[in-house]
Design an enzyme around this catalytic site. Structure first.
Site, PDB file in Angstrom:
ATOM      1  N   GLY A  86       0.945  -0.993  -0.378  1.00  0.00           N
ATOM      2  CA  GLY A  86      -0.029   0.031   0.051  1.00  0.00           C
ATOM      3  C   GLY A  86       0.909   1.146   0.292  1.00  0.00           C
ATOM      4  CB  SER A 116       4.092  -3.946  -2.355  1.00  0.00           C
ATOM      5  OG  SER A 116       4.442  -2.459  -2.688  1.00  0.00           O
ATOM      6  CB  ALA A 117       4.195  -0.652   1.428  1.00  0.00           C
ATOM      7  CG  HIS A 153       6.034  -2.528  -7.155  1.00  0.00           C
ATOM      8  ND1 HIS A 153       5.192  -3.755  -7.510  1.00  0.00           N
ATOM      9  CD2 HIS A 153       5.623  -2.090  -5.826  1.00  0.00           C
ATOM     10  CE1 HIS A 153       4.124  -3.686  -6.362  1.00  0.00           C
ATOM     11  NE2 HIS A 153       4.705  -2.540  -5.149  1.00  0.00           N
ATOM     12  CD  GLU A 188       5.786  -5.475  -9.845  1.00  0.00           C
ATOM     13  OE1 GLU A 188       6.660  -5.496  -8.874  1.00  0.00           O
ATOM     14  OE2 GLU A 188       4.339  -5.276  -9.671  1.00  0.00           O
TER      15      GLU A 188
END
Length: 234
Positions: A86, A116-117, A153, A188
């Site tokens: 997020g 991710s985060a 990413h 990714e």
């Protein structure tokens, strides 16, 4: 920090596949047999986010940390945590405010998984996130579960694009104008898995950036344990 760490670039595989299917084997290896406390703080709807991840990771036992009366106390003794993606600034703001950041810093044995985060939170700082600073997190220092930086990413230059802003490579080069710590650009589908003193790249290729050196390509299966050596950053 000595606890095992799994850092995913992303949760959603390309092509419409179910979440985490690209990394299910390593997730089961890393988290299997443990109660996993999920940290949904990078997104606004905590209940919906936990439900989505719990379904995706079933039959793993994934519980909502935000529903605990004292999230920091639970995090301090957790065997495993999963920190979802997020907005990285929202995530760091909330885990700091709730005392969860300090609790995890003191829980060396906890198996950490981030996507991710959540991957950004495991680093020394969140300075290599792609996210907009939608809230002041009260400082950029993060968990330091690993002594290097990651750019989840990571995107390569598209020669057909008309975009005139900085590429990811240019932004990381700007980071290295003021910092010496290495940065791994995770494409990714890629992840970094730390078990003890060993760190291995899995899933997809990555790009390694070091100050005053040209970037190099990393193939899946590459041992990058040397990244655990102490590095000075400003």
């Amino acid at each position: 920090m000595s606890g095992d760490v799994l850092l995913l670039s992303n949760s959603r595989p390309p092509g419409g596949a179910e979440p985490f299917t690209h990394a299910r084997e390593v997730l089961d290896e890393h988290l299997g047999g443990r109660t996993v406390w999920f940290l949904p703080y990078a997104q606004a709807d905590h209940d919906a986010y936990h439900a989505w991840v719990a379904r995706a990771l079933a039959p793993l036992d994934v519980r909502p940390l935000h529903r605990e009366p004292d999230p920091a106390a639970t995090a301090a003794t957790a065997d495993a945590v999963f920190v979802g993606g997020g907005n990285t600034f929202r995530l760091l703001h909330d885990v700091r405010r709730l005392g969860v950041l300090d609790a995890l810093r003191g829980n060396d044995a906890c198996r950490y998984t981030g996507s991710s985060a959540g991957t950004n939170l495991a680093q020394p700082t969140i300075r290599t996130t792609n996210d907009m600073p939608i809230v002041d997190p009260g400082g950029l220092d993060a968990l330091h579960r690993v002594p290097f930086q990651v750019n989840p990413h990571y995107l390569d230059l598209d020669p057909t694009s008309t975009h005139q802003g900085e590429t990811r490579e240019e932004r990381i080069r700007e980071f290295h104008e003021l910092n010496t710590v290495p940065v791994v650009g995770l494409r990714e589908g890629a992840w970094l898995h730390r078990t003890g003193d060993t760190v291995t790249l899995g899933g997809n290729t990555a790009r390694l950036f070091r100050r005053d050196e040209e970037p190099i390509e990393l193939a899946p299966g590459t041992d990058v344990s040397w990244l655990l050596a102490p590095t000075t950053s400003s």
